[in-house]
Design a protein around this motif. Structure first.
Motif, PDB file in Angstrom:
ATOM      1  N   VAL A 116      -4.096  -0.977   3.926  1.00 32.07           N
ATOM      2  CA  VAL A 116      -3.366  -1.009   5.190  1.00 32.07           C
ATOM      3  C   VAL A 116      -4.395  -0.954   6.315  1.00 32.07           C
ATOM      4  O   VAL A 116      -5.410  -0.260   6.213  1.00 32.07           O
ATOM      5  CB  VAL A 116      -2.369   0.173   5.298  1.00 32.07           C
ATOM      6  N   VAL A 153      -8.640   6.609   2.350  1.00 36.79           N
ATOM      7  CA  VAL A 153      -7.313   6.885   2.892  1.00 36.79           C
ATOM      8  C   VAL A 153      -6.451   5.634   2.937  1.00 36.79           C
ATOM      9  O   VAL A 153      -5.248   5.678   2.678  1.00 36.79           O
ATOM     10  CB  VAL A 153      -7.444   7.477   4.317  1.00 36.79           C
ATOM     11  N   PHE A 154      -7.051   4.493   3.245  1.00 33.99           N
ATOM     12  CA  PHE A 154      -6.260   3.294   3.507  1.00 33.99           C
ATOM     13  C   PHE A 154      -6.403   2.225   2.428  1.00 33.99           C
ATOM     14  O   PHE A 154      -6.116   1.057   2.664  1.00 33.99           O
ATOM     15  CB  PHE A 154      -6.650   2.709   4.876  1.00 33.99           C
ATOM     16  N   VAL A 210     -13.248  11.755  -4.547  1.00 35.10           N
ATOM     17  CA  VAL A 210     -12.070  12.328  -3.909  1.00 35.10           C
ATOM     18  C   VAL A 210     -11.898  11.735  -2.532  1.00 35.10           C
ATOM     19  O   VAL A 210     -12.810  11.143  -1.972  1.00 35.10           O
ATOM     20  CB  VAL A 210     -12.172  13.860  -3.795  1.00 35.10           C
ATOM     21  N   SER A 211     -10.696  11.886  -2.013  1.00 34.82           N
ATOM     22  CA  SER A 211     -10.416  11.289  -0.718  1.00 34.82           C
ATOM     23  C   SER A 211     -10.091  12.338   0.325  1.00 34.82           C
ATOM     24  O   SER A 211      -9.353  13.268   0.068  1.00 34.82           O
ATOM     25  CB  SER A 211      -9.236  10.328  -0.836  1.00 34.82           C
ATOM     26  N   ILE A 267      -1.710   3.509 -13.189  1.00 32.47           N
ATOM     27  CA  ILE A 267      -2.479   4.517 -12.463  1.00 32.47           C
ATOM     28  C   ILE A 267      -2.812   3.961 -11.092  1.00 32.47           C
ATOM     29  O   ILE A 267      -3.277   2.820 -10.969  1.00 32.47           O
ATOM     30  CB  ILE A 267      -3.789   4.850 -13.195  1.00 32.47           C
ATOM     31  N   ARG A 268      -2.519   4.768 -10.074  1.00 35.97           N
ATOM     32  CA  ARG A 268      -2.953   4.433  -8.716  1.00 35.97           C
ATOM     33  C   ARG A 268      -4.151   5.309  -8.397  1.00 35.97           C
ATOM     34  O   ARG A 268      -4.120   6.525  -8.613  1.00 35.97           O
ATOM     35  CB  ARG A 268      -1.820   4.676  -7.717  1.00 35.97           C
ATOM     36  N   TYR A 269      -5.175   4.685  -7.873  1.00 34.64           N
ATOM     37  CA  TYR A 269      -6.400   5.405  -7.527  1.00 34.64           C
ATOM     38  C   TYR A 269      -6.720   5.124  -6.063  1.00 34.64           C
ATOM     39  O   TYR A 269      -6.795   3.968  -5.648  1.00 34.64           O
ATOM     40  CB  TYR A 269      -7.533   4.929  -8.444  1.00 34.64           C
ATOM     41  N   ASP A 270      -6.860   6.178  -5.265  1.00 35.10           N
ATOM     42  CA  ASP A 270      -7.106   6.039  -3.831  1.00 35.10           C
ATOM     43  C   ASP A 270      -8.546   6.417  -3.515  1.00 35.10           C
ATOM     44  O   ASP A 270      -8.835   7.602  -3.287  1.00 35.10           O
ATOM     45  CB  ASP A 270      -6.151   6.939  -3.044  1.00 35.10           C
ATOM     46  N   PRO A 271      -9.458   5.462  -3.478  1.00 37.44           N
ATOM     47  CA  PRO A 271     -10.853   5.792  -3.165  1.00 37.44           C
ATOM     48  C   PRO A 271     -11.046   6.132  -1.690  1.00 37.44           C
ATOM     49  O   PRO A 271     -12.044   6.731  -1.313  1.00 37.44           O
ATOM     50  CB  PRO A 271     -11.611   4.521  -3.534  1.00 37.44           C
ATOM     51  N   TRP A 283       0.825  -1.208   0.000  1.00 40.09           N
ATOM     52  CA  TRP A 283       0.000   0.000   0.000  1.00 40.09           C
ATOM     53  C   TRP A 283       0.863   1.263   0.000  1.00 40.09           C
ATOM     54  O   TRP A 283       0.480   2.304  -0.534  1.00 40.09           O
ATOM     55  CB  TRP A 283      -0.918  -0.011   1.225  1.00 40.09           C
ATOM     56  N   ALA A 324     -10.471  17.791  -8.363  1.00 40.23           N
ATOM     57  CA  ALA A 324     -11.410  16.675  -8.267  1.00 40.23           C
ATOM     58  C   ALA A 324     -10.770  15.335  -8.610  1.00 40.23           C
ATOM     59  O   ALA A 324     -11.327  14.286  -8.304  1.00 40.23           O
ATOM     60  CB  ALA A 324     -12.590  16.925  -9.206  1.00 40.23           C
ATOM     61  N   PHE A 325      -9.603  15.367  -9.212  1.00 37.30           N
ATOM     62  CA  PHE A 325      -8.934  14.125  -9.627  1.00 37.30           C
ATOM     63  C   PHE A 325      -7.735  13.793  -8.729  1.00 37.30           C
ATOM     64  O   PHE A 325      -6.854  13.053  -9.122  1.00 37.30           O
ATOM     65  CB  PHE A 325      -8.484  14.238 -11.093  1.00 37.30           C
ATOM     66  N   ARG A 326      -7.712  14.365  -7.533  1.00 37.23           N
ATOM     67  CA  ARG A 326      -6.529  14.164  -6.710  1.00 37.23           C
ATOM     68  C   ARG A 326      -6.413  12.747  -6.149  1.00 37.23           C
ATOM     69  O   ARG A 326      -5.412  12.403  -5.533  1.00 37.23           O
ATOM     70  CB  ARG A 326      -6.483  15.175  -5.574  1.00 37.23           C
ATOM     71  N   SER A 327      -7.432  11.948  -6.346  1.00 41.42           N
ATOM     72  CA  SER A 327      -7.323  10.540  -5.940  1.00 41.42           C
ATOM     73  C   SER A 327      -6.530   9.719  -6.942  1.00 41.42           C
ATOM     74  O   SER A 327      -6.271   8.546  -6.710  1.00 41.42           O
ATOM     75  CB  SER A 327      -8.721   9.931  -5.789  1.00 41.42           C
ATOM     76  N   ILE A 328      -6.172  10.314  -8.039  1.00 38.59           N
ATOM     77  CA  ILE A 328      -5.519   9.570  -9.124  1.00 38.59           C
ATOM     78  C   ILE A 328      -4.058   9.975  -9.242  1.00 38.59           C
ATOM     79  O   ILE A 328      -3.724  11.157  -9.222  1.00 38.59           O
ATOM     80  CB  ILE A 328      -6.255   9.822 -10.458  1.00 38.59           C
ATOM     81  N   GLY A 386     -13.563   8.998 -11.868  1.00 38.06           N
ATOM     82  CA  GLY A 386     -12.561   9.948 -11.407  1.00 38.06           C
ATOM     83  C   GLY A 386     -12.941  10.897 -10.315  1.00 38.06           C
ATOM     84  O   GLY A 386     -12.251  10.979  -9.310  1.00 38.06           O
TER      85      GLY A 386
END
Lengths: 356, 166
Positions: A352, A323-324, B24-25, A317-321, A128, A281-285, B21
């Motif tokens: 994690v 925090v963990f 957000v987190s 591409i890493r996508y974080d939906p 992770w 808006a795309f900061r999870s990517i 997309g």
């Protein structure tokens, strides 16, 4: 401990066994507990041109425990379960007791991640934590190019007052086992211990930046049973943050027979990985890419028979939906010595369990 | 599987991720509206001031002991507190997510035995910093009372011009 210890049984039972401490302890114990735990895990889906089984794959389930034994003594432990065709292999990845004398001097005994380069100690089994699906080839799972584990004593420290954030690690240990992918868990294979020395700088002004160099030396047995001196010279520069992330590491490994004359050309391994977390808006990517290579010349008596030459290009591409939790989609082009070039597509969910 | 199929699968999966997309987190560091914070330490900590680099070094856990070798205990307000956002922004330079990853990573690498102690209110922090030996924390300057030992940063106190945590 033998890696071949295979546990049979349902994966669910094993998962519970490894991660229960983390689930039970993470965030649920009083803040002043002397035991803390974490768990890492991943699930994968693979399609590939390589001669590998495609489909869903269980990754590693890793449990960590940290315990204060005293005000200055701390225990760090890490156990992994790795999915195999016939069950799971269990491995004590790390188990060490450390005495913190001061920031400038701490000393630990046990089984470590060998402090060579950056990735091996920074991410290792914590999938992770890393941006990509897997480690670079030069330090991959079961690596023979770099000894990834080290059994012995390591002293470390830093100069916390310096703006350069200087630090060091010096260790003596058993070095590689007869199977050079293994650390000498049950003792050294000869009377010549391995040494490792590492220096690094983490400038306070640039959080996440680390620049370092490592020297490692050991005596091991080449496949023809010749006593061979191994030396590893490694440098790394890592900007371990989100935007941008830049990780680069290079290692030069030499093997010279202890008897006779002559010196042989060394083998080289490197990788450069770049990632960049998007904004708004795309900061999870976080898209990323990596190029890497392992180059073993003719005449390296230890590495040449192992067909370690390798070229690789990775893009993903890493996508974080959350925090963990991290989801990854990764394309790889790889060329393995003696096997040819292959395309692969990896999909991974890693997580994690942490009370933090 | 043939190479062309892999490329096709990659493109399809990328399109699916792009479609999902805008999820957000967590929270971004928001420092607007935060008042200046004072750095406070346990009364028996034998220092009279820190440079900003030293302060960063302590909060980043690069320095884990005071000069007398006693262990430093970090006290950090729970998420959402404005003063925490200021610390994340000015000392760590991180978002909330990255901050959590930083500490998980620190523990994973065996560089620290634990993360900061999470404190849920200013009152709780005031209480803890006076009873936990070697502790250091931060409070809004309006909450500083006579019982707290406030540490100058680069020789400046909250409100002074140039104080780094105004």
């Amino acid at each position: 401990m033998q890696r071949a210890q295979v546990m049979r049984g349902s994966w669910l039972g094993i998962l519970v066994a490894v991660l229960a401490p983390a689930v039970g302890l993470a965030g649920q114990v009083p803040d002043d507990s002397n035991i803390r735990a974490m768990g890492f895990g991943d699930f994968n889906y693979l399609v590939t041109e390589r001669d590998l089984k495609e489909g869903f794959r269980m990754g590693q389930m890793v449990g960590h425990v940290i315990a204060d034994l005293d005000e200055r003594f701390t225990f760090f432990g890490e156990v992994s379960l790795t999915g195999k065709d016939n069950g799971y292999s269990i491995e004590v990845e790390r188990a060490l007791i450390r005495y913190d004398f001061a920031d400038e001097f701490k000393i630990a005994v046990g089984r470590f991640h060998t402090p060579i380069g950056y990735w091996n100690a920074a991410f290792h089994h914590g999938s992770w934590l890393q941006t990509s699906v897997a480690r670079p080839e030069m330090i991959k799972f079961g690596s023979r190019f770099i000894p990834t584990h080290f059994v012995g004593v390591i002293a470390e420290g830093g100069l916390p007052g310096s703006s350069l954030g200087l630090g060091y690690k010096v260790g003596i240990g058993n070095g590689r086992a007869e199977n050079i992918a293994r650390a000498g868990d049950a003792g050294d294979i000869n009377d010549h211990r391995a040494w490792v020395a590492r220096v690094r700088s983490r400038p306070i002004a640039i959080v996440g930046l680390e620049i370092g160099a490592t020297f490692y030396t050991d005596q091991l047995l080449a496949p023809d049973l010749t006593d061979t001196r191994e030396r590893i010279y490694s440098v790394h520069a890592a900007l371990d943050r989100d935007a941008p992330e830049i990780l680069a590491e290079y290692a030069h490994v030499t093997h010279d027979p202890m008897t006779g004359s002559g010196s042989f050309p060394g083998s080289d391994g490197y990788y450069v990985q770049i990632g960049y977390r998007m904004s708004g808006a795309f900061r999870s990517i976080k898209p990323y890419a990596r190029v890497e290579q392992v180059i073993v010349p003719n005449g390296d008596e230890v590495f040449e028979p192992l067909n370690l030459n390798y070229d690789g290009v990775v893009a993903g591409i890493r996508y974080d939906p959350g925090v963990f939790l991290a989801l990854r989609l990764e394309y790889r082009w790889e060329r393995f010595e003696g096997l040819g070039a292959f395309n692969s597509l990896y999909t991974q969910a890693s997580f994690v369990l942490s009370g933090f | 599987m043939k190479g062309v199929d892999i490329v096709r699968s990659t493109v399809l999966a990328l399109v699916m991720i792009a479609a999902a997309g805008p999820m957000v987190s967590s929270v971004d560091a928001q420092t607007e509206g935060a008042e200046a914070v004072a750095i406070v330490v346990h009364p028996e900590v034998t220092i009279d001031g820190l440079s900003f680099d030293q302060l960063k070094s302590i909060f980043l856990a690069e320095q884990q002991h005071w000069p007398d070798r006693s262990r430093i205990t970090l006290l950090v307000r729970a998420a959402i507190a404005p003063e925490r956002d200021l610390i994340l922004s000015e000392i760590y330079g991180m978002t909330e997510d990255r901050y959590r990853q930083y500490w998980i990573s620190k523990m994973f690498r065996s560089e620290v035995a634990s993360g900061p102690k999470i404190v849920f209110s200013t009152d709780m922090l005031r209480d803890l910093v006076t009873v936990i030996p070697g502790s250091i924390g931060f409070v809004p300057v309006s909450e500083v009372g006579p019982d707290l030992k406030v540490i100058p940063i680069d020789g400046m106190l909250p409100g002074d011009e140039g104080y780094p945590l105004n």
